[in-house]
Design a protein around this motif. Structure first.
Motif, short mmCIF file in Angstrom:
data_model
loop_
_atom_site.label_atom_id
_atom_site.label_comp_id
_atom_site.label_asym_id
_atom_site.label_seq_id
_atom_site.Cartn_x
_atom_site.Cartn_y
_atom_site.Cartn_z
N ILE A 1 3.49 10.71 -14.26
CA ILE A 1 2.71 10.46 -13.05
C ILE A 1 3.69 9.88 -12.02
O ILE A 1 4.40 8.92 -12.32
CB ILE A 1 1.58 9.43 -13.31
CG1 ILE A 1 0.68 9.93 -14.45
CG2 ILE A 1 0.79 9.14 -12.04
CD1 ILE A 1 -0.31 8.89 -14.97
N ASP B 1 2.84 7.31 -5.38
CA ASP B 1 2.62 7.86 -4.06
C ASP B 1 3.91 7.68 -3.27
O ASP B 1 4.52 6.60 -3.33
CB ASP B 1 1.46 7.10 -3.39
CG ASP B 1 1.15 7.68 -2.02
OD1 ASP B 1 0.19 8.46 -1.93
OD2 ASP B 1 1.88 7.34 -1.06
N LEU C 1 4.82 6.30 -15.55
CA LEU C 1 4.67 6.26 -14.10
C LEU C 1 6.08 6.18 -13.53
O LEU C 1 6.84 5.28 -13.91
CB LEU C 1 3.86 5.02 -13.71
CG LEU C 1 3.68 4.73 -12.22
CD1 LEU C 1 2.86 5.85 -11.54
CD2 LEU C 1 2.97 3.39 -12.03
N ARG D 1 -2.63 3.42 -3.46
CA ARG D 1 -2.65 4.89 -3.61
C ARG D 1 -2.17 5.30 -4.99
O ARG D 1 -2.72 6.21 -5.61
CB ARG D 1 -1.75 5.53 -2.55
CG ARG D 1 -2.24 5.28 -1.14
CD ARG D 1 -1.30 5.95 -0.20
NE ARG D 1 -1.65 5.66 1.18
CZ ARG D 1 -1.02 6.16 2.22
NH1 ARG D 1 -0.01 6.98 2.05
NH2 ARG D 1 -1.38 5.85 3.44
N THR D 2 -1.14 4.63 -5.46
CA THR D 2 -0.66 4.95 -6.81
C THR D 2 -1.70 4.50 -7.84
O THR D 2 -1.94 5.18 -8.84
CB THR D 2 0.70 4.26 -7.06
OG1 THR D 2 1.59 4.66 -6.03
CG2 THR D 2 1.26 4.63 -8.41
N ARG D 3 -2.33 3.37 -7.55
CA ARG D 3 -3.38 2.89 -8.46
C ARG D 3 -4.47 3.96 -8.62
O ARG D 3 -4.96 4.22 -9.72
CB ARG D 3 -3.97 1.61 -7.89
CG ARG D 3 -5.13 1.09 -8.69
CD ARG D 3 -5.71 -0.15 -8.08
NE ARG D 3 -6.91 -0.53 -8.77
CZ ARG D 3 -7.66 -1.56 -8.43
NH1 ARG D 3 -7.33 -2.33 -7.43
NH2 ARG D 3 -8.73 -1.84 -9.12
N GLU D 4 -4.81 4.59 -7.50
CA GLU D 4 -5.81 5.65 -7.55
C GLU D 4 -5.34 6.79 -8.45
O GLU D 4 -6.11 7.36 -9.22
CB GLU D 4 -6.04 6.16 -6.13
CG GLU D 4 -7.44 6.67 -5.90
CD GLU D 4 -7.62 7.00 -4.43
OE1 GLU D 4 -7.53 6.07 -3.60
OE2 GLU D 4 -7.83 8.20 -4.13
N ARG D 5 -4.06 7.12 -8.36
CA ARG D 5 -3.52 8.18 -9.23
C ARG D 5 -3.67 7.80 -10.70
O ARG D 5 -3.99 8.63 -11.54
CB ARG D 5 -2.04 8.42 -8.91
CG ARG D 5 -1.81 9.05 -7.56
CD ARG D 5 -0.35 9.39 -7.35
NE ARG D 5 -0.19 9.99 -6.03
CZ ARG D 5 0.85 10.73 -5.65
NH1 ARG D 5 1.85 10.94 -6.48
NH2 ARG D 5 0.90 11.24 -4.45
N LEU D 6 -3.41 6.53 -11.00
CA LEU D 6 -3.53 6.08 -12.39
C LEU D 6 -4.98 6.19 -12.84
O LEU D 6 -5.28 6.70 -13.93
CB LEU D 6 -3.06 4.63 -12.53
CG LEU D 6 -1.56 4.37 -12.30
CD1 LEU D 6 -1.27 2.87 -12.27
CD2 LEU D 6 -0.73 5.04 -13.40
N GLU D 7 -5.89 5.71 -11.98
CA GLU D 7 -7.31 5.72 -12.36
C GLU D 7 -7.83 7.14 -12.49
O GLU D 7 -8.62 7.43 -13.39
CB GLU D 7 -8.11 4.88 -11.36
CG GLU D 7 -7.80 3.40 -11.59
CD GLU D 7 -8.43 2.45 -10.56
OE1 GLU D 7 -8.59 1.27 -10.90
OE2 GLU D 7 -8.72 2.89 -9.44
N GLN D 8 -7.34 8.01 -11.64
CA GLN D 8 -7.75 9.42 -11.76
C GLN D 8 -7.26 10.01 -13.08
O GLN D 8 -7.86 10.94 -13.61
CB GLN D 8 -7.21 10.24 -10.59
CG GLN D 8 -8.15 10.17 -9.40
CD GLN D 8 -7.50 10.69 -8.11
OE1 GLN D 8 -6.37 11.20 -8.13
NE2 GLN D 8 -8.21 10.56 -7.01
N GLY D 9 -6.19 9.48 -13.59
CA GLY D 9 -5.67 9.92 -14.88
C GLY D 9 -6.38 9.24 -16.06
O GLY D 9 -5.95 9.36 -17.21
#
Ligand code: CIR
Length: 254
Positions: free
Chosen positions: A191, A194, A174, A218-226
């Protein structure tokens, strides 16, 4: 057994070192409550937590990551870049010597553990305000016999390399691309935080789980989407002292 060494929040944390943030009052009791919740998360993730005590003369000692770097083969005691933090080392050394052979970085080398990112046998060391090339050379000599490749990495705009990049899965990092060059991690999934969450690149990987501040949804969402499993912790009071999640523990296999 997976061990996490932590250190209590000092009553004098309000007098911590600050580099990029303006000083704000820190509520010690709130910081301690957040720190205990952080320790609770480490326990849930399978760590045996040992908490060292703190004294008023060591305002930054909760950020224990900066004073040692633990490898499977040995532990390196740092020579912290901020002189006020150098007396944090002995108590941590005393505990660590039960688990590892100890080797120390010495002047003119300066090193903060927050500048050391290890992934497998690769070790990136931030050339920041807290760590220098002399320390990189010493680390290279210490670690070469064990097959580690140690590389100094320019870091700009933030305190430590791990403010700018951390590992979030076996093959993923990240990063905040404004502070460190993502090309260094070619071959891995990169990754990005945000753009509105500048300080969001510091995540703590334990096994396959990531401990991550609630401050960066928002970054957490990126991690979870990954597909990454995230355990959110509120470390807002510690963040006023420029601390985040990797810096509050030393985690290793006994
Ligand atoms: C310092 O400036 O040394 C402390 N106030 C914050 C250290 C945070 N350490 C880390 O992220 N590894």
């Amino acid at each position: 057994m997976r061990i996490a060494i932590t250190r209590e929040v000092s009553p004098s944390i309000g007098r911590c070192e600050l580099t990029h943030l303006a000083r704000q009052p820190i509520d010690v009791e709130r910081a301690r409550a957040q720190h205990r919740q952080y320790e609770g998360t480490l326990t849930v993730l399978g760590c045996e937590v040992y908490r060292l005590s703190a004294t008023p003369d060591l305002p930054d000692s909760v950020f224990i990551e900066d004073v040692a770097v633990v490898f499977a083969e040995l532990a390196i005691l740092t020579h912290p870049g901020a002189p006020s933090r150098r007396s944090e080392v002995p108590a941590v050394a005393e505990l660590l010597e039960n688990y590892r052979k100890l080797v120390a970085i010495t002047a003119p080398g300066i090193l903060d553990g927050g500048d050391v990112l290890r992934i497998g046998k690769r070790v990136w060391v931030g050339l920041s305000g807290r760590s220098n090339r002399a320390a990189v050379e010493q680390m290279r000599a210490i670690l070469a016999p064990f097959g580690y490749l140690v590389e100094g990495v320019p870091v700009t705009g933030c305190l430590h390399l791990k403010s700018a990049v951390t590992q979030v899965a076996e093959d993923a990092v990240l990063i905040n691309p404004a502070w460190v060059d993502g090309a260094l991690f070619a071959g891995m999934d990169v990754i990005a935080v945000d753009p509105a969450e500048t300080y969001g690149a510091n995540a703590l990987l334990i096994g396959a789980d990531v401990v991550y501040p609630t401050a960066y949804p928002r970054t957490r969402e990126r991690l979870e989407q990954g597909g990454i499993s995230v355990h959110a912790v509120d470390v807002s009071e510690l963040a006023k002292a420029e601390g985040a999640v990797t810096c509050c523990s030393l985690i290793f296999e006994a």
